[in-house]
Design a protein around this motif. Structure first.
Motif, PDB file in Angstrom:
ATOM      1  N   VAL A 276      46.583 -45.911   0.834  1.00 22.51           N
ATOM      2  CA  VAL A 276      45.862 -44.953  -0.042  1.00 22.51           C
ATOM      3  C   VAL A 276      45.130 -43.832   0.592  1.00 22.51           C
ATOM      4  CG1 VAL A 276      43.896 -44.933  -1.828  1.00 22.51           C
ATOM      5  CG2 VAL A 276      45.627 -46.866  -1.995  1.00 22.51           C
TER       6      VAL A 276
ATOM      7  N   ARG B 155      47.608 -41.231   1.887  1.00 29.28           N
ATOM      8  CA  ARG B 155      48.267 -40.620   0.843  1.00 29.28           C
ATOM      9  C   ARG B 155      47.047 -39.537   0.263  1.00 29.28           C
ATOM     10  NH1 ARG B 155      48.220 -40.556  -4.797  1.00 29.28           N
ATOM     11  NH2 ARG B 155      46.956 -42.646  -4.782  1.00 29.28           N
ATOM     12  N   VAL B 156      45.860 -39.740   0.312  1.00 29.78           N
ATOM     13  CA  VAL B 156      44.836 -38.952  -0.233  1.00 29.78           C
ATOM     14  C   VAL B 156      44.893 -37.737   0.656  1.00 29.78           C
ATOM     15  CG1 VAL B 156      42.341 -38.566  -0.300  1.00 29.78           C
ATOM     16  CG2 VAL B 156      43.602 -40.678  -1.534  1.00 29.78           C
TER      17      VAL B 156
ATOM     18  N   ASP C 204      40.920 -37.180  -9.381  1.00 31.23           N
ATOM     19  CA  ASP C 204      39.802 -37.378  -8.532  1.00 31.23           C
ATOM     20  C   ASP C 204      39.704 -36.325  -7.312  1.00 31.23           C
ATOM     21  OD1 ASP C 204      39.157 -39.762  -9.775  1.00 31.23           O
ATOM     22  OD2 ASP C 204      40.698 -40.782  -8.712  1.00 31.23           O
TER      23      ASP C 204
ATOM     24  N   HIS D  46      37.994 -35.310  -2.312  1.00 33.19           N
ATOM     25  CA  HIS D  46      38.563 -36.389  -3.002  1.00 33.19           C
ATOM     26  C   HIS D  46      37.823 -37.496  -3.171  1.00 33.19           C
ATOM     27  CE1 HIS D  46      41.506 -39.112  -4.667  1.00 33.19           C
ATOM     28  NE2 HIS D  46      41.072 -40.033  -3.605  1.00 33.19           N
TER      29      HIS D  46
ATOM     30  N   SER E 194      37.476 -41.465  -3.678  1.00 32.89           N
ATOM     31  CA  SER E 194      38.394 -42.627  -3.460  1.00 32.89           C
ATOM     32  C   SER E 194      38.287 -43.593  -4.510  1.00 32.89           C
ATOM     33  CB  SER E 194      38.345 -43.250  -2.134  1.00 32.89           C
ATOM     34  OG  SER E 194      36.993 -43.645  -1.833  1.00 32.89           O
TER      35      SER E 194
ATOM     36  N   GLU F  98      41.102 -44.299  -6.616  1.00 34.08           N
ATOM     37  CA  GLU F  98      42.415 -44.873  -6.112  1.00 34.08           C
ATOM     38  C   GLU F  98      42.203 -46.343  -5.706  1.00 34.08           C
ATOM     39  OE1 GLU F  98      45.060 -43.287  -5.461  1.00 34.08           O
ATOM     40  OE2 GLU F  98      44.878 -41.325  -5.871  1.00 34.08           O
ATOM     41  N   ARG F  99      40.730 -46.512  -5.016  1.00 31.63           N
ATOM     42  CA  ARG F  99      40.539 -47.906  -4.484  1.00 31.63           C
ATOM     43  C   ARG F  99      40.198 -48.872  -5.846  1.00 31.63           C
ATOM     44  NH1 ARG F  99      37.319 -48.394   0.782  1.00 31.63           N
ATOM     45  NH2 ARG F  99      38.594 -46.818   2.113  1.00 31.63           N
TER      46      ARG F  99
ATOM     47  N   GLU G 145      42.460 -48.838  -8.591  1.00 24.18           N
ATOM     48  CA  GLU G 145      43.706 -49.044  -8.820  1.00 24.18           C
ATOM     49  C   GLU G 145      44.328 -49.956  -7.817  1.00 24.18           C
ATOM     50  OE1 GLU G 145      45.634 -45.281  -9.286  1.00 24.18           O
ATOM     51  OE2 GLU G 145      44.687 -44.686 -10.915  1.00 24.18           O
TER      52      GLU G 145
END
Length: 334
Positions: A62, A65-66, A111, A186, A188, A191-192, A194
């Motif tokens: 993740v 990708r971020v 985000d 960003h 996180s 994302e985290r 998910e």
């Protein structure tokens, strides 16, 4: 007159619990249950160990990708900025017009936030509403107002709603002098969240697979262990009058080797019993002969002293013969 309706007696609650407890004790004591429980516990232990490893690698992917998304958005801004810089006179009004057009057409990823700082103040952002951690009064915003170079930093935030924060900055210049900063940020947390949801799904699926595998293996293992049950039943049916029980050997492996060993052992036991039975029959015959001779002569013996002496000598000979035979039996028994 109505006849009373007969009903089957209900099983008392205590008896039902006793039956359930006996059933559980019976199946819990089975070898297949113990083996499969050990297997299930081992698999659950593996799942427990692999979960944080899975979470670590998932979070790492993740973060990669971020960072890749932020780098892509920053590169897009840099390309447009350099193209504007190469085709337009460098002055503040033109820069502001370029920035307004960019933000108007800019659609950040989820985000992600694009922030423009001019002359040490927050000029605009996309989205317009910023989280508290990066709003106009935050410590990070104060740091960005003083920043005059391009950097990439990851900031760990104690707030679980935010998580960690990653940002990349690019210096804006007019006539070679820094006048502002473009910041791609960003958060996180989304994302985290998910990723954690994926971890929980992994745990539930793994536990479900282990439990279903345990149940299927438990039911199927009964057929696999049928040779052992046949061995128990055959051994229970064997006694001193029935030594003919044997196991049917099928396939190969440990259970087939066990069946072969059991059949070989029973062959030896049966041969030993047959030999013992024949020996006892022969011994009985050998003892019956002198006893019959002694009994016959004693029944026919008269009062004649000579005949009595002859019968006595014969009886003593037969007794000596029986004594030697018994001595031989004792010697063989040793």
């Amino acid at each position: 007159m109505k006849s009373p309706i007969s009903s089957s007696p209900e099983i008392p609650q205590s008896n039902r619990f006793s039956q359930i407890a006996a059933w559980l004790k019976h199946y819990a004591g089975e070898t297949r249950t113990r083996i499969l429980l050990l297997y299930a516990l081992t698999m659950l232990l593996v799942v427990g160990i692999s979960t944080p490893i899975f979470r670590f690698f998932l979070f790492s992917e993740v973060d990669k990708r971020v960072r890749a998304d932020l780098l892509e958005e920053l590169e897009e801004f840099q390309e447009e900025y350099k193209e504007w810089e190469a085709t337009t006179a460098s002055n503040r009004e033109a820069l502001v017009e370029f920035l307004d057009n960019f933000l108007a057409n800019d659609i950040p990823e989820d985000d992600n936030f694009h922030i423009i700082i001019l002359d040490g103040e927050l000029y605009r952002s996309n989205p317009v509403t910023l989280p508290e951690i990066i709003d106009s009064n935050s410590d990070l915003m104060k740091k960005w107002r003083r920043l005059q170079n391009s950097i990439e930093i990851t900031v760990q935030v104690a707030d679980p709603i935010v998580g960690s924060l990653v940002y990349k900055s690019y210096v804006l210049e007019v006539d070679g002098a820094p006048v502002g900063l473009f910041v791609a940020v960003h958060l996180s947390a989304g994302e985290r969240t998910e990723a954690l949801a994926a971890v929980f799904v992994f745990i539930r699926v793994a536990i479900g697979v282990v439990m279903v595998s345990f149940l299927l293996a438990w039911f199927n293992s009964r057929q696999l262990l049928r040779p052992v049950q046949n061995l128990v039943e055959t051994a229970q049916n064997i006694n001193e009058t029935n030594l003919s029980g044997r196991l049917k050997v099928t396939g190969s492996g440990e259970l087939a080797a066990l069946a072969n060993a059991f059949n070989t052992m029973m062959d030896r036991v049966q041969n030993a019993f047959d030999s013992q039975r024949n020996f006892i029959n022969d011994a009985g015959h050998e003892l019956r002969t002198p006893i019959t001779i002694i009994q016959g002569h004693l029944e026919l013996m008269e009062n004649d002293p000579e005949e009595q002496q002859a019968t006595l000598n014969l009886v003593m000979d037969e007794l000596d013969r029986m004594g030697r035979f018994v001595s031989d039996l004792i010697l063989l028994a040793k």
